[in-house]
Design an enzyme around this catalytic site. Sequence first.
Site, PDB file in Angstrom:
ATOM      1  N   ARG A   1      -3.558  10.615  18.714  1.00 28.34           N
ATOM      2  CA  ARG A   1      -4.086   9.663  19.692  1.00 28.34           C
ATOM      3  C   ARG A   1      -5.316   8.889  19.203  1.00 28.34           C
ATOM      4  O   ARG A   1      -6.202   9.434  18.549  1.00 28.34           O
ATOM      5  CB  ARG A   1      -4.429  10.395  20.994  1.00 28.34           C
ATOM      6  CG  ARG A   1      -3.215  10.977  21.710  1.00 28.34           C
ATOM      7  CD  ARG A   1      -3.578  11.533  23.078  1.00 28.34           C
ATOM      8  NE  ARG A   1      -4.599  12.555  23.022  1.00 28.34           N
ATOM      9  CZ  ARG A   1      -4.355  13.870  22.979  1.00 28.34           C
ATOM     10  NH1 ARG A   1      -3.108  14.320  22.988  1.00 28.34           N
ATOM     11  NH2 ARG A   1      -5.350  14.718  22.949  1.00 28.34           N
TER      12      ARG A   1
ATOM     13  N   GLN B   1      -7.576  -0.162  10.044  1.00 27.14           N
ATOM     14  CA  GLN B   1      -8.471   0.423   9.056  1.00 27.14           C
ATOM     15  C   GLN B   1      -9.563  -0.612   8.708  1.00 27.14           C
ATOM     16  O   GLN B   1      -9.363  -1.814   8.907  1.00 27.14           O
ATOM     17  CB  GLN B   1      -7.608   0.841   7.843  1.00 27.14           C
ATOM     18  CG  GLN B   1      -8.337   1.493   6.688  1.00 27.14           C
ATOM     19  CD  GLN B   1      -8.759   0.476   5.669  1.00 27.14           C
ATOM     20  OE1 GLN B   1      -8.209  -0.626   5.609  1.00 27.14           O
ATOM     21  NE2 GLN B   1      -9.756   0.812   4.883  1.00 27.14           N
TER      22      GLN B   1
ATOM     23  N   ASP C   1       6.315  -3.288   8.640  1.00 28.69           N
ATOM     24  CA  ASP C   1       4.962  -2.844   8.323  1.00 28.69           C
ATOM     25  C   ASP C   1       4.078  -4.089   8.389  1.00 28.69           C
ATOM     26  O   ASP C   1       4.028  -4.881   7.449  1.00 28.69           O
ATOM     27  CB  ASP C   1       4.898  -2.175   6.947  1.00 28.69           C
ATOM     28  CG  ASP C   1       3.510  -1.592   6.666  1.00 28.69           C
ATOM     29  OD1 ASP C   1       2.557  -1.978   7.362  1.00 28.69           O
ATOM     30  OD2 ASP C   1       3.393  -0.767   5.736  1.00 28.69           O
TER      31      ASP C   1
ATOM     32  N   HIS D   1      -0.815  -5.918   7.446  1.00 30.49           N
ATOM     33  CA  HIS D   1      -1.561  -7.074   6.914  1.00 30.49           C
ATOM     34  C   HIS D   1      -1.452  -8.295   7.826  1.00 30.49           C
ATOM     35  O   HIS D   1      -1.913  -9.359   7.440  1.00 30.49           O
ATOM     36  CB  HIS D   1      -0.990  -7.510   5.548  1.00 30.49           C
ATOM     37  CG  HIS D   1      -1.129  -6.515   4.456  1.00 30.49           C
ATOM     38  ND1 HIS D   1      -0.734  -6.770   3.164  1.00 30.49           N
ATOM     39  CD2 HIS D   1      -1.626  -5.255   4.435  1.00 30.49           C
ATOM     40  CE1 HIS D   1      -0.973  -5.719   2.394  1.00 30.49           C
ATOM     41  NE2 HIS D   1      -1.506  -4.777   3.149  1.00 30.49           N
TER      42      HIS D   1
ATOM     43  N   TYR E   1       1.535  20.687  30.486  1.00 33.80           N
ATOM     44  CA  TYR E   1       1.938  21.782  29.591  1.00 33.80           C
ATOM     45  C   TYR E   1       3.435  21.766  29.291  1.00 33.80           C
ATOM     46  O   TYR E   1       3.999  22.735  28.802  1.00 33.80           O
ATOM     47  CB  TYR E   1       1.525  23.131  30.191  1.00 33.80           C
ATOM     48  CG  TYR E   1       1.315  24.185  29.118  1.00 33.80           C
ATOM     49  CD1 TYR E   1       0.307  24.036  28.161  1.00 33.80           C
ATOM     50  CD2 TYR E   1       2.136  25.307  29.030  1.00 33.80           C
ATOM     51  CE1 TYR E   1       0.130  24.968  27.163  1.00 33.80           C
ATOM     52  CE2 TYR E   1       1.955  26.265  28.030  1.00 33.80           C
ATOM     53  CZ  TYR E   1       0.950  26.088  27.102  1.00 33.80           C
ATOM     54  OH  TYR E   1       0.768  27.000  26.114  1.00 33.80           O
TER      55      TYR E   1
ATOM     56  N   PHE F   1       0.851  -1.182   0.000  1.00 29.63           N
ATOM     57  CA  PHE F   1       0.000   0.000   0.000  1.00 29.63           C
ATOM     58  C   PHE F   1       0.898   1.247   0.000  1.00 29.63           C
ATOM     59  O   PHE F   1       2.001   1.229   0.534  1.00 29.63           O
ATOM     60  CB  PHE F   1      -0.901  -0.047   1.240  1.00 29.63           C
ATOM     61  CG  PHE F   1      -1.854   1.096   1.331  1.00 29.63           C
ATOM     62  CD1 PHE F   1      -2.786   1.329   0.334  1.00 29.63           C
ATOM     63  CD2 PHE F   1      -1.830   1.944   2.425  1.00 29.63           C
ATOM     64  CE1 PHE F   1      -3.668   2.392   0.425  1.00 29.63           C
ATOM     65  CE2 PHE F   1      -2.712   3.007   2.529  1.00 29.63           C
ATOM     66  CZ  PHE F   1      -3.634   3.238   1.530  1.00 29.63           C
TER      67      PHE F   1
ATOM     68  N   ARG G   1       4.992  15.573  24.572  1.00 28.58           N
ATOM     69  CA  ARG G   1       5.065  15.462  26.046  1.00 28.58           C
ATOM     70  C   ARG G   1       6.019  14.342  26.421  1.00 28.58           C
ATOM     71  O   ARG G   1       6.244  13.414  25.651  1.00 28.58           O
ATOM     72  CB  ARG G   1       3.683  15.147  26.615  1.00 28.58           C
ATOM     73  CG  ARG G   1       2.686  16.275  26.457  1.00 28.58           C
ATOM     74  CD  ARG G   1       1.424  15.959  27.248  1.00 28.58           C
ATOM     75  NE  ARG G   1       0.492  17.080  27.189  1.00 28.58           N
ATOM     76  CZ  ARG G   1      -0.541  17.143  26.333  1.00 28.58           C
ATOM     77  NH1 ARG G   1      -0.761  16.165  25.474  1.00 28.58           N
ATOM     78  NH2 ARG G   1      -1.329  18.196  26.334  1.00 28.58           N
TER      79      ARG G   1
ATOM     80  N   LYS H   1      -8.908  -4.171   7.361  1.00 30.36           N
ATOM     81  CA  LYS H   1      -7.869  -5.022   7.956  1.00 30.36           C
ATOM     82  C   LYS H   1      -8.464  -6.131   8.835  1.00 30.36           C
ATOM     83  O   LYS H   1      -9.639  -6.090   9.185  1.00 30.36           O
ATOM     84  CB  LYS H   1      -6.887  -4.150   8.760  1.00 30.36           C
ATOM     85  CG  LYS H   1      -6.197  -3.075   7.901  1.00 30.36           C
ATOM     86  CD  LYS H   1      -5.201  -3.644   6.915  1.00 30.36           C
ATOM     87  CE  LYS H   1      -4.967  -2.769   5.694  1.00 30.36           C
ATOM     88  NZ  LYS H   1      -4.252  -1.542   5.915  1.00 30.36           N
TER      89      LYS H   1
HETATM   90  C1  LIG Z   1      -3.458  -0.413   5.519  1.00 28.18           C
HETATM   91  C2  LIG Z   1      -1.998  -0.270   5.384  1.00 28.18           C
HETATM   92  C3  LIG Z   1      -1.250   0.707   6.057  1.00 28.18           C
HETATM   93  C4  LIG Z   1      -1.856   1.748   6.933  1.00 28.18           C
HETATM   94  O1  LIG Z   1      -3.049   2.196   6.486  1.00 28.18           O
HETATM   95  P1  LIG Z   1      -4.063   3.093   7.333  1.00 28.18           P
HETATM   96  O2  LIG Z   1      -5.252   3.060   6.456  1.00 28.18           O
HETATM   97  O3  LIG Z   1      -3.438   4.439   7.426  1.00 28.18           O
HETATM   98  O4  LIG Z   1      -4.284   2.490   8.667  1.00 28.18           O
HETATM   99  C5  LIG Z   1       0.117   0.672   5.944  1.00 28.18           C
HETATM  100  N1  LIG Z   1       0.738  -0.239   5.206  1.00 28.18           N
HETATM  101  C6  LIG Z   1       0.078  -1.204   4.548  1.00 28.18           C
HETATM  102  C7  LIG Z   1       0.839  -2.226   3.792  1.00 28.18           C
HETATM  103  C8  LIG Z   1      -1.318  -1.233   4.595  1.00 28.18           C
HETATM  104  O5  LIG Z   1      -1.969  -2.180   3.918  1.00 28.18           O
END
Ligand SMILES: *Cc1c(COP(=O)(O)O)cnc(C)c1O
Length: 399
Positions: A241, A192, A166, A169, A231, A95, A224, A195
């Site tokens: 967050r 997301q 990453d 997946h 603060y 992605f 922070r 997923k």
């Molecule tokens: C879904 C995805 C992300 C992060 O996607 P968000 O929609 O921002 O959560 C990052 N890397 C890969 C390979 C993804 O499939």
Amino acid sequence: MSTLALFGGVPIRQKPFAQWPVFDDTERQAVLDVLESGAWGGYSPTVSSFEQTFANHHGSRFGISASNGTVTLEMALLAAGIHPGDEVIVPPITFIATATAVLRVGAVPVFVDIEPATCNIDPRRLSDAITPATRAIIPVHFGGHPADMDAILEIARKRGLIVIEDAAHAHGAHWKDRPVGSFGQFGSFSFQQSKNMTAGEGGILLTNDEGLAAKARAVSNQGRRQGGAWYEHVTLGTNYRLTGWQAAILLAQLARLPEQMKKRARNAAILSEALTRGGVLVPPVTDSRVTAHGLYLYVLRLNTSELADVSVEHFTKALSAEGIPGAATYPYPIYTNKVFESFAHRRMECPEAERFCRECFWISHEILLAEEEDLVDFVRAVEKIRDSVSTLPSLRLKI
Ligand SMILES: *Cc1c(COP(=O)(O)O)cnc(C)c1O
């Protein structure tokens, strides 16, 4: 021979597959509990409880949740001290966020080809891409199949590179009995909508390094410091967050994950066996060191000797028309996207990534949550298309 649904025939399947996301009263109650607690935001105890539970489940000491799995990559890069001009190695089949997160911190993505069997970055091609400017590697566990962490960590150690997995997946996936996301300095996950665990949006960064955890937290929480005053802003941060609502849903989704993983694995095995017999699609292979596959995507390759003139586009369109949803691919490797015209990047030769886009597509994980008898429809649709292959090249005239 029956007419393809694409050309007006009756589709193999008219009912939908399993719904996604999966939820019931557990999620409903969890959201109500947050509502009534009044702790809706990022400081909700539900957020820290989710962070700890997810980190434990993935063999990591610290979890820093965030709004999504794109900013978690940016947090990791910033916390690791990646600076403008530094080079970060990424795969070309992923992605967009894997590479654009690198651009967002001013660094230079360097694309290294995939290995065709697993669709993950090819560790044998890493050395050629490393220069004195290289600082980090972001392997993607593509489709939920862990990248070769043995080889990647070995090279990273020798060359002094940071590894950010990453794992967007790969919730719950294991490489040699160890959860992914726990191998590199950081592991980044996405929640997301599509997923394997979701709260609509959301992400988490895992690490075993206390100092890196504090730095990543500072990025997501306005610079922070832990234990500092409200603060007191020590470094440049922002607000990424996660909310209490999302954390509550994610705790429930995490509890569902092991059972869902078993079902997906069982269904993937059934499909692979049937498709091997069918001959037109090459089912995915799993490296023997993978002890749990995330199965976010079930990646298939067209057997080009059987389907000479049929493109992935033809095949997936025909499959969708037969009532099999979610068949998709990347039409080109990510470096072809226009955004890279405006930013410094490098790419090594990527013939396998180019071939992936011509020959491979995936079915998303919902199908693997179907009942066994539903999978028969998938196999029947593939067989129907196989038997009509001679009519498919005419698609070019129609689409
Ligand atoms: C879904 C995805 C992300 C992060 O996607 P968000 O929609 O921002 O959560 C990052 N890397 C890969 C390979 C993804 O499939």
